[in-house]
Design an enzyme around this catalytic site. Structure first.
Site, mmCIF file in Angstrom:
data_model
loop_
_atom_site.group_PDB
_atom_site.id
_atom_site.type_symbol
_atom_site.label_atom_id
_atom_site.label_comp_id
_atom_site.label_asym_id
_atom_site.label_seq_id
_atom_site.Cartn_x
_atom_site.Cartn_y
_atom_site.Cartn_z
ATOM 1 N N ALA A 52 4.050 -12.469 -3.449
ATOM 2 C CA ALA A 52 4.043 -13.860 -3.922
ATOM 3 C C ALA A 52 2.648 -14.453 -4.102
ATOM 4 C CB ALA A 52 4.842 -14.725 -2.942
ATOM 5 N N GLN B 154 -0.267 -6.624 -9.425
ATOM 6 C CA GLN B 154 -1.201 -7.398 -10.256
ATOM 7 C C GLN B 154 -0.590 -7.847 -11.587
ATOM 8 O OE1 GLN B 154 -4.110 -8.756 -9.569
ATOM 9 N NE2 GLN B 154 -4.481 -7.785 -7.596
ATOM 10 N N CYS C 71 -9.066 -7.099 -1.118
ATOM 11 C CA CYS C 71 -7.876 -7.054 -0.263
ATOM 12 C C CYS C 71 -8.189 -6.578 1.134
ATOM 13 C CB CYS C 71 -6.828 -6.158 -0.867
ATOM 14 S SG CYS C 71 -6.339 -6.791 -2.454
HETATM 15 N N1 PLP Z 1 -1.408 -3.526 -4.557
HETATM 16 C C1 PLP Z 1 -2.327 -4.144 -5.311
HETATM 17 C C2 PLP Z 1 -2.610 -3.623 -6.677
HETATM 18 C C3 PLP Z 1 -3.013 -5.252 -4.832
HETATM 19 O O1 PLP Z 1 -3.927 -5.852 -5.586
HETATM 20 C C4 PLP Z 1 -2.707 -5.706 -3.514
HETATM 21 C C5 PLP Z 1 -3.457 -6.822 -2.918
HETATM 22 O O2 PLP Z 1 -4.513 -7.146 -3.327
HETATM 23 C C6 PLP Z 1 -1.718 -5.051 -2.778
HETATM 24 C C7 PLP Z 1 -1.099 -3.949 -3.326
HETATM 25 C C8 PLP Z 1 -1.333 -5.499 -1.410
HETATM 26 O O3 PLP Z 1 -0.639 -6.707 -1.489
HETATM 27 P P1 PLP Z 1 -0.279 -7.580 -0.200
HETATM 28 O O4 PLP Z 1 -1.416 -8.500 0.010
HETATM 29 O O5 PLP Z 1 0.970 -8.323 -0.568
HETATM 30 O O6 PLP Z 1 -0.040 -6.638 0.901
#
Ligand code: PLP
Length: 377
Positions: free
Chosen positions: A200, A179, A327
């Site tokens: 990205a 973040q 997420c």
């Molecule tokens: N870590 C944090 C703090 C996030 O906000 C997110 C996604 O929202 C992730 C990890 C995971 O990222 P990715 O979508 O690249 O797997």
């Protein structure tokens, strides 16, 4: 009007990034592992992107490994640090992203290592005194995994301080910087981190591409086996267009970091002030005074009959927000972060998250809509 206030979940791709990505998709189709000219051309842009990412965080290019996302990077780092570096104990926080907590719960369930979650305060900040006390026990090889900025409530940790503690006690340090990447200066040497991750799509790049920083002195083995790409650490033909796009997106984010921060901070402040006027007893979660990320604002609304419908009604009004963290599908599951900070269940909590693409006009529109929806209930 359509408003995207869900920029902690993902961000729109910068037009310059789309342009560069499209050029690469059209022109650079060689396999970077091939030794002919087509392959060498792909290899050359791949390595240029590695240098760009490395420079952005003051790392050596050879310490950057491309992956499909931050979740993959985190899984690889945590699981393989246990497997390959003899880590026996991992200290983390219950407010971490599920990419960390679910991986740690898996490691703990299979008795691969001991996992300790620190206590957190009402802002979701981990108890650093408790960390210090735990680190005094040096009978187990330890890794500390603490995120830089919390995706649900915006609270930040002082990585430099945590890194200095880890150095003092001779333990390894991983940080989820998803973040804050492109939004804060990140310097792996100053921060004393041995592992960190980026993705990205959080900084106006494409989805499906991320990276891991892995310090040369603490190399782990691969999670994905095959053709030995990424110097054997992560097999699979590289996503060249995505990687080039990620490097360009990070470059643009860093060039505009100061101006973006000023803009986003002003939008957040204006949104908060207007919301406090429009909705009495509204509550903001996470640290609001210092050590917070301006792009994330977690708001708990006072209980009201149709509180659960608020997010859906905002969606119908063209406004994209998220309940807790988006997420994991944006589903209405209870947030582990809000639970960890003791948030009451009868408060409806919505995460508004901004980017420099948002405007004051959008802020006014969203506040007016919320006021209307809360009143009509
Ligand atoms: N870590 C944090 C703090 C996030 O906000 C997110 C996604 O929202 C992730 C990890 C995971 O990222 P990715 O979508 O690249 O797997």
């Amino acid at each position: 009007m359509n408003v995207f206030f869900d920029n902690a979940a993902t961000t729109p791709i910068h037009p310059e990034v789309i342009k560069r990505m499209t050029e690469v998709l059209a022109d650079i189709y060689g396999n970077p592992s091939s030794i002919h000219a087509f392959g060498r051309k792909a290899k050359s842009v791949l390595e240029q992107s590695r240098r760009t990412i490395a420079k952005a965080i003051n790392a050596a290019p050879s310490d950057i490994f491309f992956t499909s996302c931050a979740t993959e990077s985190i899984n690889m780092i945590l699981k393989n640090a246990v497997r390959d570096l003899g880590i026996e104990r991992i200290i983390s926080s219950p407010t971490e992203h599920h990419a960390v907590t679910h991986t740690l719960d898996y490691l703990s369930r299979y008795k691969a290592c001991e996992v300790i979650y620190l206590n957190v305060d009402s802002y979701g900040a981990p108890d650093i005194q408790q960390l210090k006390e735990l680190l005094q026990d040096n009978s187990k090889k330890t890794l500390v995994s603490l995120m830089h900025g919390n995706n649900e409530i915006g609270t930040m940790s002082d990585l430099q301080y945590i890194g200095s503690l880890c150095a003092e006690y001779g333990v390894l340090f991983h940080s989820d910087t998803v973040q804050t990447m492109g939004k804060y200066p990140i310097n792996v040497k100053d921060m004393g981190v041995h592992f960190l991750v980026g993705s990205a799509h959080k900084f106006h790049g494409p989805k499906g591409v991320g990276f891991a920083y892995i310090h040369a002195a603490h190399r782990i083995g691969p999670m994905i086996l095959g053709g030995a790409q990424e110097r054997g650490l992560r097999s699979g033909t590289e996503n060249i267009a995505g990687i080039v796009a990620m490097a360009r997106a990070l470059e643009i984010a860093i060039q505009n970091m100061d101006i973006n921060t000023v803009k986003i901070t002003a939008l957040r402040q204006s949104f908060k002030e207007q919301l406090m006027k429009a909705i009495p007893h509204v509550h903001f979660n996470g640290n609001q005074d210092n050590l917070f990320m301006p792009h994330v604002l977690s708001v708990s609304f006072p209980p009201h009959p149709n509180g659960d419908m608020l997010m859906m009604n905002l969606d119908l009004a063209g406004i994209a927000v998220s309940s807790g963290s988006a997420c994991s599908s944006g589903a209405e599951t209870g947030s582990h972060v809000l639970a960890a900070i003791g948030q009451s269940h009868d408060h409806k909590t919505i995460r508004f998250s901004f980017s420099s693409w948002n405007t004051e006009e959008e802020v006014q529109y969203v506040v007016a809509k919320i006021k209307e929806l809360v009143k009509s209930n």
